[in-house]
Design a protein around this motif. Structure first.
Motif, PDB file in Angstrom:
ATOM      1  N   SER A 293      -3.862  26.151  59.904  1.00  0.00           N
ATOM      2  CA  SER A 293      -5.042  27.073  59.542  1.00  0.00           C
ATOM      3  C   SER A 293      -4.350  28.174  58.594  1.00  0.00           C
ATOM      4  O   SER A 293      -5.371  28.683  57.537  1.00  0.00           O
ATOM      5  N   GLY A 294      -3.342  28.453  58.558  1.00  0.00           N
ATOM      6  CA  GLY A 294      -2.711  29.673  57.519  1.00  0.00           C
ATOM      7  C   GLY A 294      -2.216  28.962  56.240  1.00  0.00           C
ATOM      8  O   GLY A 294      -1.978  29.725  55.237  1.00  0.00           O
ATOM      9  N   GLU A 295      -2.114  27.647  56.171  1.00  0.00           N
ATOM     10  CA  GLU A 295      -1.708  26.990  54.809  1.00  0.00           C
ATOM     11  C   GLU A 295      -2.904  26.927  53.816  1.00  0.00           C
ATOM     12  O   GLU A 295      -3.973  26.608  54.179  1.00  0.00           O
ATOM     13  N   GLU A 296      -2.608  27.341  52.759  1.00  0.00           N
ATOM     14  CA  GLU A 296      -3.366  27.202  51.630  1.00  0.00           C
ATOM     15  C   GLU A 296      -3.906  25.587  51.206  1.00  0.00           C
ATOM     16  O   GLU A 296      -2.951  25.011  51.292  1.00  0.00           O
ATOM     17  N   VAL A 297      -4.999  25.302  50.834  1.00  0.00           N
ATOM     18  CA  VAL A 297      -5.472  23.953  50.327  1.00  0.00           C
ATOM     19  C   VAL A 297      -5.096  23.793  48.904  1.00  0.00           C
ATOM     20  O   VAL A 297      -5.751  24.534  48.273  1.00  0.00           O
ATOM     21  N   ASP A 298      -4.322  22.809  48.581  1.00  0.00           N
ATOM     22  CA  ASP A 298      -4.069  22.475  47.120  1.00  0.00           C
ATOM     23  C   ASP A 298      -5.240  21.485  46.642  1.00  0.00           C
ATOM     24  O   ASP A 298      -5.421  20.476  47.227  1.00  0.00           O
ATOM     25  N   VAL A 299      -6.375  22.229  45.972  1.00  0.00           N
ATOM     26  CA  VAL A 299      -7.553  21.576  45.548  1.00  0.00           C
ATOM     27  C   VAL A 299      -7.240  19.983  44.770  1.00  0.00           C
ATOM     28  O   VAL A 299      -8.108  19.115  45.119  1.00  0.00           O
ATOM     29  N   SER A 300      -5.864  19.897  44.235  1.00  0.00           N
ATOM     30  CA  SER A 300      -5.584  18.868  43.373  1.00  0.00           C
ATOM     31  C   SER A 300      -5.405  17.517  44.281  1.00  0.00           C
ATOM     32  O   SER A 300      -5.594  16.538  44.186  1.00  0.00           O
ATOM     33  N   GLU A 301      -4.991  17.948  45.657  1.00  0.00           N
ATOM     34  CA  GLU A 301      -4.675  17.104  46.891  1.00  0.00           C
ATOM     35  C   GLU A 301      -5.839  16.712  47.728  1.00  0.00           C
ATOM     36  O   GLU A 301      -5.534  15.900  48.704  1.00  0.00           O
ATOM     37  N   LEU A 302      -7.138  17.231  47.329  1.00  0.00           N
ATOM     38  CA  LEU A 302      -8.235  16.677  48.147  1.00  0.00           C
ATOM     39  C   LEU A 302      -8.563  15.359  48.281  1.00  0.00           C
ATOM     40  O   LEU A 302      -8.476  15.006  47.060  1.00  0.00           O
ATOM     41  N   PRO A 303      -8.511  14.686  49.171  1.00  0.00           N
ATOM     42  CA  PRO A 303      -8.970  13.271  49.266  1.00  0.00           C
ATOM     43  C   PRO A 303     -10.505  13.100  48.801  1.00  0.00           C
ATOM     44  O   PRO A 303     -11.408  13.887  48.927  1.00  0.00           O
ATOM     45  N   ASP A 304     -10.670  12.008  47.865  1.00  0.00           N
ATOM     46  CA  ASP A 304     -12.054  11.758  47.226  1.00  0.00           C
ATOM     47  C   ASP A 304     -12.664  10.473  47.622  1.00  0.00           C
ATOM     48  O   ASP A 304     -13.645  10.131  46.915  1.00  0.00           O
ATOM     49  N   GLN A 305     -12.165   9.692  48.398  1.00  0.00           N
ATOM     50  CA  GLN A 305     -12.498   8.521  48.878  1.00  0.00           C
ATOM     51  C   GLN A 305     -13.229   8.585  50.170  1.00  0.00           C
ATOM     52  O   GLN A 305     -12.570   8.900  50.948  1.00  0.00           O
ATOM     53  N   GLY A 306     -14.449   8.438  50.437  1.00  0.00           N
ATOM     54  CA  GLY A 306     -15.013   8.353  51.906  1.00  0.00           C
ATOM     55  C   GLY A 306     -15.563   7.045  52.044  1.00  0.00           C
ATOM     56  O   GLY A 306     -15.270   6.145  51.522  1.00  0.00           O
ATOM     57  N   LEU A 307     -16.437   7.064  53.076  1.00  0.00           N
ATOM     58  CA  LEU A 307     -16.991   5.778  53.573  1.00  0.00           C
ATOM     59  C   LEU A 307     -18.494   5.986  54.030  1.00  0.00           C
ATOM     60  O   LEU A 307     -18.927   7.169  54.263  1.00  0.00           O
ATOM     61  N   VAL A 308     -19.506   4.940  53.620  1.00  0.00           N
ATOM     62  CA  VAL A 308     -20.720   5.180  53.760  1.00  0.00           C
ATOM     63  C   VAL A 308     -21.371   3.786  54.330  1.00  0.00           C
ATOM     64  O   VAL A 308     -20.419   2.933  54.694  1.00  0.00           O
ATOM     65  N   ARG A 309     -22.684   3.596  54.601  1.00  0.00           N
ATOM     66  CA  ARG A 309     -23.355   2.625  55.376  1.00  0.00           C
ATOM     67  C   ARG A 309     -23.117   1.459  54.254  1.00  0.00           C
ATOM     68  O   ARG A 309     -23.365   1.293  53.432  1.00  0.00           O
ATOM     69  N   ARG A 310     -22.853   0.375  54.974  1.00  0.00           N
ATOM     70  CA  ARG A 310     -22.753  -0.875  54.480  1.00  0.00           C
ATOM     71  C   ARG A 310     -23.769  -1.954  55.162  1.00  0.00           C
ATOM     72  O   ARG A 310     -23.504  -2.410  56.323  1.00  0.00           O
ATOM     73  N   GLU A 311     -24.942  -2.083  54.558  1.00  0.00           N
ATOM     74  CA  GLU A 311     -25.922  -2.823  55.178  1.00  0.00           C
ATOM     75  C   GLU A 311     -27.008  -3.349  54.109  1.00  0.00           C
ATOM     76  O   GLU A 311     -26.884  -2.875  52.927  1.00  0.00           O
ATOM     77  N   ILE A 312     -27.876  -4.085  54.472  1.00  0.00           N
ATOM     78  CA  ILE A 312     -28.820  -4.658  53.718  1.00  0.00           C
ATOM     79  C   ILE A 312     -29.904  -3.614  53.947  1.00  0.00           C
ATOM     80  O   ILE A 312     -30.433  -3.328  54.994  1.00  0.00           O
ATOM     81  N   TYR A 313     -30.071  -2.956  52.812  1.00  0.00           N
ATOM     82  CA  TYR A 313     -31.081  -1.802  52.916  1.00  0.00           C
ATOM     83  C   TYR A 313     -32.468  -2.031  53.358  1.00  0.00           C
ATOM     84  O   TYR A 313     -32.781  -3.214  52.497  1.00  0.00           O
ATOM     85  N   PRO A 314     -33.334  -1.352  54.102  1.00  0.00           N
ATOM     86  CA  PRO A 314     -34.546  -1.773  54.483  1.00  0.00           C
ATOM     87  C   PRO A 314     -35.426  -2.128  53.162  1.00  0.00           C
ATOM     88  O   PRO A 314     -36.369  -3.017  53.527  1.00  0.00           O
ATOM     89  N   TRP A 315     -35.326  -1.679  52.097  1.00  0.00           N
ATOM     90  CA  TRP A 315     -36.264  -1.630  50.908  1.00  0.00           C
ATOM     91  C   TRP A 315     -35.487  -2.895  50.032  1.00  0.00           C
ATOM     92  O   TRP A 315     -36.091  -3.404  48.847  1.00  0.00           O
ATOM     93  N   ASN A 316     -34.358  -3.496  50.496  1.00  0.00           N
ATOM     94  CA  ASN A 316     -33.843  -4.725  49.610  1.00  0.00           C
ATOM     95  C   ASN A 316     -34.501  -5.975  49.652  1.00  0.00           C
ATOM     96  O   ASN A 316     -34.508  -6.473  50.832  1.00  0.00           O
ATOM     97  N   THR A 317     -35.413  -6.382  48.542  1.00  0.00           N
ATOM     98  CA  THR A 317     -35.889  -7.657  48.689  1.00  0.00           C
ATOM     99  C   THR A 317     -35.305  -8.624  48.136  1.00  0.00           C
ATOM    100  O   THR A 317     -36.028  -9.692  47.849  1.00  0.00           O
ATOM    101  N   HIS A 318     -34.139  -8.527  47.608  1.00  0.00           N
ATOM    102  CA  HIS A 318     -33.467  -9.428  46.775  1.00  0.00           C
ATOM    103  C   HIS A 318     -32.420 -10.241  47.734  1.00  0.00           C
ATOM    104  O   HIS A 318     -31.844 -11.205  47.275  1.00  0.00           O
TER     105      HIS A 318
END
Length: 619
Positions: free
Chosen positions: A237-262
């Motif tokens: 909690s006392g350590e400074e966060v190095d902004v350049s080291e912030l992770p930038d890949q996350g995870l999102v939903r992997r689905e056939i969206y309800p409005w996807n008609t293709h």
């Protein structure tokens, strides 16, 4: 009321709310898509709604971002907020391409006063779990405070945005655009945080605080970003966060969206007939059939232990060493700048001798093809959309750790060029339409809307702001495509669907010296053969993808594929230990490999506490 009855009521309420939100999303999408009038919305009404479709309407994008957020799609909310932010910039700068169109749309939306999305004080919360426990995020908030901050700073910033020739109405609209930009920064910071994209979230948070230093939501988002960063980077909690080291890949939903008609019914007779017709010239001894495969993800109660998939089967006996498949695909890309590779198939070009068949595009600089056949295929498939542009500089020669992401973005770019050239929706391309996306049911991805709901599900589609949002939009701009009037074709959910399909099926070639992936392609018929860590075919990808029947299997048995047997492909290095193979599968296929070999070897590990050596592949 007992707990079971209460749960049923809550579920019914959630379903009703979700349907209402989906209806609202559809209404807003049609309005932005330029499809004419929208029922039930009166032009110039007090809440700022309008009757005619306005593709440059930043207010509608903010409204749709709020709907996506409530539906549990923070990635789509971020995409809408980013387009709204671009339109805020268009309103503020008379030199921008869509300045007048964006300003006219804002004028119409503000005819009855400040739109509700900018003056409301609705509060919402999201439950977030990305390896740090549960966090409550304020997704709406102190709009009134933000408005006050912007108005207080307006006199300081006025010279930067407002021309001395602006009339009073234009000045008013530019001030509203600045208020809207704070809303955009807030939505981007919070939505990207919910996706796990901490670096991009932080960047937008800081930009927002630069315009509104006392905005409570942005200040709170900044605190949560730092908290999550400490957890993910394992800092005290006392350590400074190095902004350049912030992770930038996350995870999102992997689905056939309800409005996807293709998305087609991959198991219909119509689909099977089409694919088998395509196979006749590529793999004449094979046919596509419906099969059952083990479900890769574990611990999700709604999923069955097996799931229906397409597979490649032998129509007649195939002998050891016999060629099984020979396929060419132009859905290919490389991340090398100015390398001697064919632009169409990404094969290495031969030396430019007097009798060389290598040709160039007459209208481009340094775009080369193997021969006239590749050039003609490119002209029919994708090249006119990118001819004589500088699109070839996007995502080229990236940092080594970014090379896989760059290849996926370049595949997206190739698919968009193919769609534009062939004048079809990207998801209707035959190279894309029928391939597997490892989609989960929407119910497995949904964040329950009830305030008493438990933690959210684990999402599986890798996501970043640069790869999924800004990168594809940059490609479209290079192709001179208006990203606002083409929303129905180039919406963020379309990019996400392409990514989901490519991540499970694209093959890559690595540089033998560096071990880095440099060329990737999607071969839609090759990838119909399902993965198994004990494959009965081996493959080679040069200018074309080829299968051969293996002489011997991984445990030393003789090769050969009998009539009716499934053709078993491999998408990873089958020499790896089971733990590493399964780690690969989680990243690419969305779950642990459950083939017979992996289950057998994992059982040996669990049963005896040590790892058995893998049998070496015998060709």
């Amino acid at each position: 009321m007992d707990s079971a009855s209460g749960s049923e009521v809550s579920s019914e309420e959630d379903s009703a709310l979700a349907l209402a939100l989906l209806s609202k999303r559809d209404e807003l999408t049609r309005a932005l898509g330029g499809g004419g009038s929208v029922d039930g919305i009166a032009q110039g009404s007090a809440n700022g709604s309008r009757g005619a479709a306005l593709p440059y309407d930043l207010i509608a994008y903010l409204d749709r971002a709020a709907v996506h957020s409530e539906l549990g799609y923070p990635d789509l909310a971020a995409g809408d907020a980013y387009r709204a932010l671009l339109l805020c910039d268009e309103c503020s700068d008379a030199g921008f391409e869509y300045h007048e169109l964006a300003l006219d749309a804002l004028r119409e939306r503000c005819a009855g006063g400040l739109p509700a999305v900018l003056r409301g004080r609705g509060r919402g919360s999201e439950e977030l779990e990305r390896g740090v426990g549960r966090l409550e995020i304020i997704a709406e908030g102190q709009t009134a405070n933000a408005n006050a901050n912007v108005n207080a700073n307006a006199s300081e910033d006025e010279d930067g945005d407002e021309d001395e020739d602006d009339d009073d109405e234009t000045r008013r609209l530019k001030r509203i655009a600045r208020i809207a930009s704070i809303r955009c920064f807030r939505m981007l910071a919070i939505s990207l945080l919910l996706c796990g994209c901490l670096k991009s979230s932080y960047d937008f948070c800081i930009r927002g605080l630069g315009a509104a230093p006392e905005d409570e939501d942005l200040l709170q988002a900044k605190e949560y970003i730092q908290l999550m960063a400490r957890r993910r980077l394992k800092l005290s909690s006392g350590e400074e966060v190095d902004v350049s080291e912030l992770p930038d890949q996350g995870l999102v939903r992997r689905e056939i969206y309800p409005w996807n008609t293709h998305e087609p019914n991959r198991f219909s007779q119509e689909t099977l007939d089409f694919l088998n017709k395509e196979l006749e010239s590529v793999a004449p001894k094979c046919e596509v059939k419906v099969t059952e495969l083990p479900t890769l993800l574990e611990g999700i109660g709604e999923l069955e232990s097996t799931n229906k998939q397409l597979g490649l089967f032998a129509k007649e006996d195939i002998e050891p060493g016999e060629e099984v498949l020979d396929e060419i695909s132009l859905l290919a890309a490389n991340n090398l700048l100015k390398e001697s590779l064919c632009d169409a198939c990404s094969s290495t070009l031969p030396p430019l001798t007097a009798d060389s068949k290598v040709v160039d595009c007459p209208d481009c600089d340094d775009i080369m093809f193997c021969d006239t056949t590749c050039l003609e295929r490119a002209q029919e498939s994708y090249h006119p959309a990118i001819c004589n542009t500088d699109i070839d500089t996007i995502a080229k020669d990236p940092d080594p750790k970014e090379k896989p992401s760059a290849l996926y973005l370049l595949l997206i770019g190739r698919a968009l060029a193919m769609a534009a050239t062939q004048q079809v929706h990207p998801l209707e391309l035959k190279e894309v339409k029928y391939i597997w996306g490892d989609f989960l049911p929407s119910a497995s991805n949904t964040i329950p809307l009830s305030p008493n709901a438990g933690p959210p599900p684990t999402w599986t589609l890798p996501f970043s702001f640069s790869s999924n949002i800004s990168g594809p939009l940059h490609v479209l701009e290079k192709m001179d495509i208006d990203i606002f009037t083409s929303l129905d074709t180039y919406d963020l959910w379309v990019f996400n669907t392409l990514y989901a399909k490519f991540r499970g099926t694209a093959s890559a070639r690595v540089n033998p010296r560096t071990g880095h992936p440099e060329v990737a392609a999607v071969h839609p018929l090759w990838c119909l053969a399902n993965h198994d860590c004990d494959p009965n075919v081996r493959w080679e990808w040069g200018a074309r993808m080829r299968f051969w029947c293996r002489e011997r299997r991984i445990r030393g048995e003789s090769g050969g594929i009998k009539k009716g047997e499934e053709v078993l492909n491999h998408y990873c290095d089958i020499e790896l230990p089971v733990k590493e193979r399964r780690e690969w599968a989680i990243g690419s296929l969305g779950g642990r490999c459950m083939c017979g070999r992996c289950k057998r070897e994992a059982g040996e590990l669990n049963g005896h506490g040590h790892e058995h050596g893998l049998e070496k592949e015998a060709e």
